[in-house]
Design an enzyme around this catalytic site. Structure first.
Site, PDB file in Angstrom:
ATOM      1  CG  ASN A  11      -1.752   1.208   1.371  1.00 59.32           C
ATOM      2  OD1 ASN A  11      -1.776   2.059   0.485  1.00 59.32           O
ATOM      3  ND2 ASN A  11      -2.457   1.317   2.491  1.00 59.32           N
ATOM      4  CE  LYS A  13      -0.180   3.103   4.761  1.00 56.67           C
ATOM      5  NZ  LYS A  13      -0.073   3.196   6.219  1.00 56.67           N
ATOM      6  CG  HIS A  97      -5.781   1.784   5.320  1.00 54.42           C
ATOM      7  ND1 HIS A  97      -5.314   2.716   6.223  1.00 54.42           N
ATOM      8  CD2 HIS A  97      -4.767   0.915   5.108  1.00 54.42           C
ATOM      9  CE1 HIS A  97      -4.064   2.416   6.528  1.00 54.42           C
ATOM     10  NE2 HIS A  97      -3.702   1.326   5.865  1.00 54.42           N
ATOM     11  CD  GLU A  99      -2.881   5.360   6.835  1.00 53.95           C
ATOM     12  OE1 GLU A  99      -2.851   5.384   5.596  1.00 53.95           O
ATOM     13  OE2 GLU A  99      -1.976   4.863   7.530  1.00 53.95           O
ATOM     14  CD  GLU A 167      -3.266  -2.516   7.297  1.00 50.91           C
ATOM     15  OE1 GLU A 167      -2.152  -2.738   6.820  1.00 50.91           O
ATOM     16  OE2 GLU A 167      -3.924  -1.497   7.048  1.00 50.91           O
ATOM     17  N   GLY A 173       2.682   2.243  10.830  1.00 46.65           N
ATOM     18  CA  GLY A 173       3.661   3.326  10.707  1.00 46.65           C
ATOM     19  C   GLY A 173       4.384   3.674  11.985  1.00 46.65           C
ATOM     20  CB  SER A 205       5.319  -1.859  12.047  1.00 45.41           C
ATOM     21  OG  SER A 205       4.909  -0.526  12.330  1.00 45.41           O
TER      22      SER A 205
HETATM   23  P1  13P Z   1       3.127   0.379   7.665  1.00 47.17           P
HETATM   24  O1  13P Z   1       3.639  -0.893   7.040  1.00 47.17           O
HETATM   25  O2  13P Z   1       3.855   1.599   7.159  1.00 47.17           O
HETATM   26  O3  13P Z   1       3.024   0.284   9.128  1.00 47.17           O
HETATM   27  O4  13P Z   1       1.628   0.578   7.112  1.00 47.17           O
HETATM   28  C1  13P Z   1       0.752  -0.490   7.182  1.00 47.17           C
HETATM   29  C2  13P Z   1      -0.454  -0.161   6.426  1.00 47.17           C
HETATM   30  O5  13P Z   1      -1.211   0.720   6.793  1.00 47.17           O
HETATM   31  C3  13P Z   1      -0.709  -0.905   5.186  1.00 47.17           C
HETATM   32  O6  13P Z   1      -1.992  -0.683   4.706  1.00 47.17           O
END
Ligand code: 13P
Length: 243
Positions: A11, A13, A97, A99, A167, A173, A205
């Site tokens: 992803n 982002k 997600h 976010e 997640e 992150g 992560s």
């Molecule tokens: P990270 O791997 O940067 O922690 O992000 C995970 C994520 O949100 C994947 O969708």
């Protein structure tokens, strides 16, 4: 495809201009070749979907969107439909997600409508779920994730068109991950609430250093990778950890 072939999805982002995205896609394609132990997918920002699709052509690496609107078309300024993603070459789309849930106030019902839209367009929906730190500390993680699943999965779910991504919000992150026992326990809980043979990815992560341990856990069928998917070498190393 054998049942529950592992899936490692990147992803990206909101990262990458045209040149970066194409270079990253080419590097991913070059490193994985066609003989990989798992299915690979990258989900670039919408502006890069077409160019990344072209860069990945023939590599066996799939293409996904990061979100979609529930409607097929209409007066929804700034939004992208599942049909548009399909038309641009996507096979998958991430919905729900954290976010989006937390940053854009999306409810389980919103996520459910988006997953249904994905299916309507012929895409596989990667439905994300996960608890906050406060919910985990309160001992409510399984309860929260179960409620998200109950509210976010449309009727008619099947392993062919659904992937669930667990997640934990607090692991995204941050460099933090749940213990292996906690990941395994959550995946086992999710397994009992989704159609047989549906893949469950862990995300939060994941990096080349922890991927092998996480991917070896029971009921973990792959990873949804954020930051580490922006480096082709790290993404390749995580994919290699599927072996
Ligand atoms: P990270 O791997 O940067 O922690 O992000 C995970 C994520 O949100 C994947 O969708």
């Amino acid at each position: 495809m054998p049942e529950r072939k592992r899936l490692v999805a990147g992803n990206w982002k909101m990262n990458g201009l045209q040149a970066d995205g194409v270079a990253l896609a080419r590097a991913v394609a070059a490193r994985v070749g066609e003989r990989h132990a798992c299915e690979l997918l990258v989900c670039p920002p919408a502006t890069l979907v077409t160019a990344v699709g072209a860069a990945l052509a023939g590599s066996g690496v799939g293409l996904g969107g990061q979100d979609c609107h529930a409607a097929a078309s209409g007066a929804f300024t700034g939004s992208i439909s599942a049909e548009m993603l399909k038309d641009a070459g996507c096979s998958h789309v991430i919905v729900g997600h954290s976010e989006r849930r937390h940053g854009h106030g999306e409810s389980d019902a919103d996520v459910c409508a988006k997953a249904a839209a994905a299916w309507r367009a012929g895409l596989v929906a990667i439905v994300c779920v996960g608890e906050t730190r406060a919910e985990r500390e309160a001992g409510q993680a399984v309860e929260v994730v179960s409620a998200q699943l109950a509210g976010s999965l449309p009727d008619g779910a099947s392993a062919a068109r659904l992937v669930v991504a667990y997640e934990p919000v607090w692991a995204i992150g941050t460099g933090l991950t749940p213990t292996s026992a906690d990941i395994a326990a959550m995946h086992a809980a999710i397994r009992g609430r989704i159609p047989p043979a549906t893949r469950i990815l862990y995300g939060g992560s994941v990096n080349p250093g922890n991927a092998a341990e996480i991917l070896a856990l029971a009921e973990v069928d792959g990873a949804l990778v954020g930051g580490a998917s922006l480096k082709a070498e790290d993404f390749r190393a995580i994919a290699e950890a599927c072996r």
